[in-house]
Design a protein around this motif. Structure first.
Motif, PDB file in Angstrom:
ATOM      1  N   ILE A 154      42.372  46.482  43.553  1.00 13.53           N
ATOM      2  CA  ILE A 154      43.244  45.050  42.397  1.00 13.53           C
ATOM      3  C   ILE A 154      44.048  45.420  42.398  1.00 13.53           C
ATOM      4  CG2 ILE A 154      41.464  44.713  40.156  1.00 13.53           C
ATOM      5  CD1 ILE A 154      39.467  45.804  41.391  1.00 13.53           C
ATOM      6  N   GLN A 155      45.251  46.253  41.856  1.00 18.64           N
ATOM      7  CA  GLN A 155      46.384  45.391  41.098  1.00 18.64           C
ATOM      8  C   GLN A 155      46.836  45.180  42.352  1.00 18.64           C
ATOM      9  OE1 GLN A 155      49.108  47.955  41.751  1.00 18.64           O
ATOM     10  NE2 GLN A 155      50.407  46.701  40.131  1.00 18.64           N
ATOM     11  N   PHE A 156      46.740  45.818  43.373  1.00 21.74           N
ATOM     12  CA  PHE A 156      47.773  45.548  44.517  1.00 21.74           C
ATOM     13  C   PHE A 156      47.835  44.368  44.474  1.00 21.74           C
ATOM     14  CE2 PHE A 156      47.725  45.437  49.692  1.00 21.74           C
ATOM     15  CZ  PHE A 156      49.115  45.636  49.869  1.00 21.74           C
ATOM     16  N   ILE A 157      46.908  43.772  45.161  1.00 18.03           N
ATOM     17  CA  ILE A 157      45.988  42.020  45.189  1.00 18.03           C
ATOM     18  C   ILE A 157      46.501  41.253  44.369  1.00 18.03           C
ATOM     19  CG2 ILE A 157      44.110  40.945  46.003  1.00 18.03           C
ATOM     20  CD1 ILE A 157      42.484  43.014  46.772  1.00 18.03           C
ATOM     21  N   ALA A 158      46.411  41.413  43.654  1.00 15.96           N
ATOM     22  CA  ALA A 158      46.670  40.698  42.150  1.00 15.96           C
ATOM     23  C   ALA A 158      48.683  40.385  41.890  1.00 15.96           C
ATOM     24  CB  ALA A 158      46.406  41.908  40.661  1.00 15.96           C
ATOM     25  N   ARG A 159      48.768  41.927  42.238  1.00 16.24           N
ATOM     26  CA  ARG A 159      50.639  42.046  42.620  1.00 16.24           C
ATOM     27  C   ARG A 159      51.076  40.951  43.663  1.00 16.24           C
ATOM     28  NH1 ARG A 159      54.359  44.608  45.389  1.00 16.24           N
ATOM     29  NH2 ARG A 159      52.353  46.708  45.394  1.00 16.24           N
ATOM     30  N   ILE A 160      50.595  41.086  44.470  1.00 19.55           N
ATOM     31  CA  ILE A 160      51.199  40.481  46.026  1.00 19.55           C
ATOM     32  C   ILE A 160      50.957  38.979  45.280  1.00 19.55           C
ATOM     33  CG2 ILE A 160      50.899  40.610  48.701  1.00 19.55           C
ATOM     34  CD1 ILE A 160      51.626  43.087  47.819  1.00 19.55           C
ATOM     35  N   ASP A 161      49.569  38.940  44.635  1.00 17.06           N
ATOM     36  CA  ASP A 161      49.413  36.789  45.092  1.00 17.06           C
ATOM     37  C   ASP A 161      50.124  36.191  43.749  1.00 17.06           C
ATOM     38  OD1 ASP A 161      48.249  37.342  47.503  1.00 17.06           O
ATOM     39  OD2 ASP A 161      46.450  37.192  46.562  1.00 17.06           O
TER      40      ASP A 161
END
Length: 377
Positions: A154-161
């Motif tokens: 979830i953090q990965f998605i949030a960071r990328i986008d």
């Protein structure tokens, strides 16, 4: 002769009091066989008081959709770079095929997690890829419960986008994710995390994402990776954070909370040499896992009543032993388990329902199939 202070702690636990961190550490440091037997007995009695005698299990399937990952956790033998031998990334057809197989075999849950693959995007965005992953399964099999995407993902998605966690979690929920695995917790202590998984989210972020999920109506599980470089104090610190998180969800009347605690003993056979040397062994020490599991029941049970061992990590015999040390759930069939097996675990990758039922029945206890949220099936 059992130490008086240990006897007093156990007596108060049986009366329903919560342990303090100092009391938890004291129990974990016991080496006397009588004291350890008393801890086991107390954990088992609390298990009976809190959830009864029935041992539950879930029919589920793991789908690890890619092992390509941008991070380099020191204990992970699963991850690959995109151009490595053995790197894979399932296409939509393969995801559907595995889902179809799960449903055909009676699964009520698909547990889906994967590596942090920077290429996993649609039109230059990460979230649409994950939403399509969910939709691919849910459009075809709306009845299946999707237990998917760790706080790290979830953090990965949030960071990328460039999104906040609540936006990502709400979008996944609305697409059909039913609950979130509380993995990537390892040990919730940043000193340990610096060694084990320096690129992973820190303790505060893990807690924030899980709490946000509870606020938004998504239940989560909770885990601990134990038996590597952490101290008893750090183990209890981890349990204290989980207990506090659950107390917040209950006291604030959030629509969801932690459904279970799963102890994941460290398997280091395929871990990088530096960590293997530091840990000093390849397979978990069953006695240590049983004691920690029992103390976890005593520490968390008033707040997180469902406790599960890992048959993948401990083998079925070890998991069965844990069921008389405070655990009330034997976990799932999994059908396909890669992450721990690639680390060198000996428990296997799949468990048939009748094998789980026979293991439970051999303890003279009843069994019951459950769903992800611990409702009877």
């Amino acid at each position: 002769m059992i130490n008086t202070s240990v006897a007093n702690i156990l007596e108060r636990a049986l009366m329903g009091y919560d342990l303090s961190p100092e009391e938890g550490v004291l129990l974990l440091k016991q080496t006397d066989s009588e004291a350890i037997a008393a801890i086991r007995h107390t954990a088992d009695q609390l298990r009976y008081n809190q959830v009864g005698d029935t041992i539950t299990y879930v029919i589920n399937r793991n789908i690890n959709f890619t092992n390509i990952c941008e991070q380099h956790c020191s204990f992970c033998a699963f991850r690959r770079d995109a151009d490595d031998v053995g790197a894979y990334w399932l296409d939509w057809g393969q995801i559907l095929e595995k889902s179809q197989d799960a449903v055909k075999r009676g699964a009520t849950e698909i547990c889906m997690q994967g590596g942090l693959n920077p290429e996993a995007q649609i039109n230059g965005k990460s979230l649409p890829y994950y939403l399509k992953l969910v939709a691919t399964i849910k459009q075809e099999f709306p009845q299946i419960h999707l237990h998917a995407f760790s706080p790290q993902e979830i953090q990965f998605i949030a960071r990328i986008d460039g999104l906040d966690y609540a936006t990502v979690i709400a979008a996944l929920r609305d697409a059909g994710v039913g609950s979130i695995p509380g993995t990537a917790a390892e040990v919730l202590d940043d000193e340990v995390r610096k060694v084990l998984c320096p690129e992973k989210i820190n303790t505060e972020t893990w807690l924030e994402i899980i709490s946000t999920a509870h606020k938004l109506g998504l239940s989560t599980t909770s885990t601990m990776l134990s038996g590597h470089i952490e101290t008893p104090e750090q183990q209890i610190g981890h349990l204290e954070k989980l207990r506090s998180l659950q107390q917040t969800a209950i006291n604030e009347d959030y629509p969801a909370r932690i459904t279970e605690f799963i102890l994941l003993p460290f398997v280091g056979q395929e871990a990088p040499k530096s960590l293997r040397r530091r840990v000093g062994r390849d397979q978990p020490v069953l006695a240590d896992a049983l004691l920690l599991g029992a103390v976890a029941r005593i520490y968390l049970g008033n707040w997180i009543p469902n406790h599960q061992p890992s048959w993948v990590k401990l083998g079925l015999a070890g998991a069965k032993a844990a069921l008389v040390w405070g655990c009330n759930d034997i976990g799932g069939t999994l059908m396909e388990e890669h992450i721990t097996t690639m680390a060198g675990a000996v428990g296997g990758t799949c468990m048939e329902v009748d094998t789980l039922q026979t293991a439970i029945a051999s303890l003279g206890r009843p069994y019951q199939q459950r769903d992800t949220l611990y409702q009877k099936v």
